[in-house]
Design an enzyme around this catalytic site. Sequence first.
Site, PDB file in Angstrom:
ATOM      1  N   CYS A  45       0.834  -1.214   0.000  1.00 37.43           N
ATOM      2  CA  CYS A  45       0.000   0.000   0.000  1.00 37.43           C
ATOM      3  C   CYS A  45       0.866   1.260   0.000  1.00 37.43           C
ATOM      4  CB  CYS A  45      -0.925  -0.030   1.216  1.00 37.43           C
ATOM      5  SG  CYS A  45      -1.846   1.497   1.497  1.00 37.43           S
ATOM      6  N   CYS A  48      -0.164   4.026   2.454  1.00 38.99           N
ATOM      7  CA  CYS A  48       0.181   3.657   3.834  1.00 38.99           C
ATOM      8  C   CYS A  48       1.575   4.150   4.188  1.00 38.99           C
ATOM      9  CB  CYS A  48       0.120   2.142   4.017  1.00 38.99           C
ATOM     10  SG  CYS A  48      -1.523   1.420   3.791  1.00 38.99           S
TER      11      CYS A  48
END
Length: 300
Positions: A45, A48
């Site tokens: 991700c 993230c």
Amino acid sequence: MANVEGAALAPKTAVKDVTTASFRADVLTASQKQPVLVDFWAPWCGPCKQLAPALERAVADAGGKVALVKMNIDEHPQIAGQLGIQSIPAVIAFDRGQPVDGFVGALPESQIRGFIERMIGPLTGGAAALLTEAEEAAAKGDAAAAAAIYSEILAEDPAETKAIGGLAKLQVAAGQIDQARALLETAPAPAPGKEDPAIAAAWAALRLAEQASNVGELAPLEQAIAANPDDHQARFDLAVALSAKGDREGAADQLLEIIRRDRKWNDEAARKQLLQLFEAWGLMDPATVAARRKLSAIWF
């Protein structure tokens, strides 16, 4: 925008990895003593990874009043599923064993700080501290250090108007007019009737610099005024040129002299220009305060 080496960012806080097995102890039980933020993430991700540094800095600025743990949903999907998390990054705040707040996505650091402040009150450090440091550097004449700090702030939060305005003013002072204009055009649109002071000041400085580029040398203007003290256009141009060279008192005095002699000249151009100078300099700048006092004496 350039990064600054050694900027006064808050140190990263220690972050614990939590598992399904340790969730009760590390989150539910731990949140009986202080709020615990759970950062749900995954190695693949990108957002993230973007969120993590800003989140860690904000938690560090909480001074131990809030804890942060991370849960890899690829390895431990059960808790995220139970909480209904469908996209990441997602941050859920637990207090006294219960989820009480949360957000999804890589928010700007200013919004992350606001999220934490709703639970524990004002944080220390962060962008506010960096802005103060940048302003102090600029006041000392260290434009390079100030620009680097403003750029660091904008790398984390591109909508921080004080950093946009501060950096744009430095660019104007360095003659980088096109860069300053491009930067100012990235500023978020203000609410109707609520123009941001930092952005307004930078635009005023940019307009003054553009005016000054069309004025020319001081000597011919000074000679024109000596030959005819009522040559208000020459005096007006001299004020603009003096302002561009950093002579704030001289610029203000020339405009004040026009107002003394003919306050209505050119649709009150001298008064309007003086107000534009006040905006560019800052309302509490010593030159602004002194000139405003003299202007009041003329009017009243």
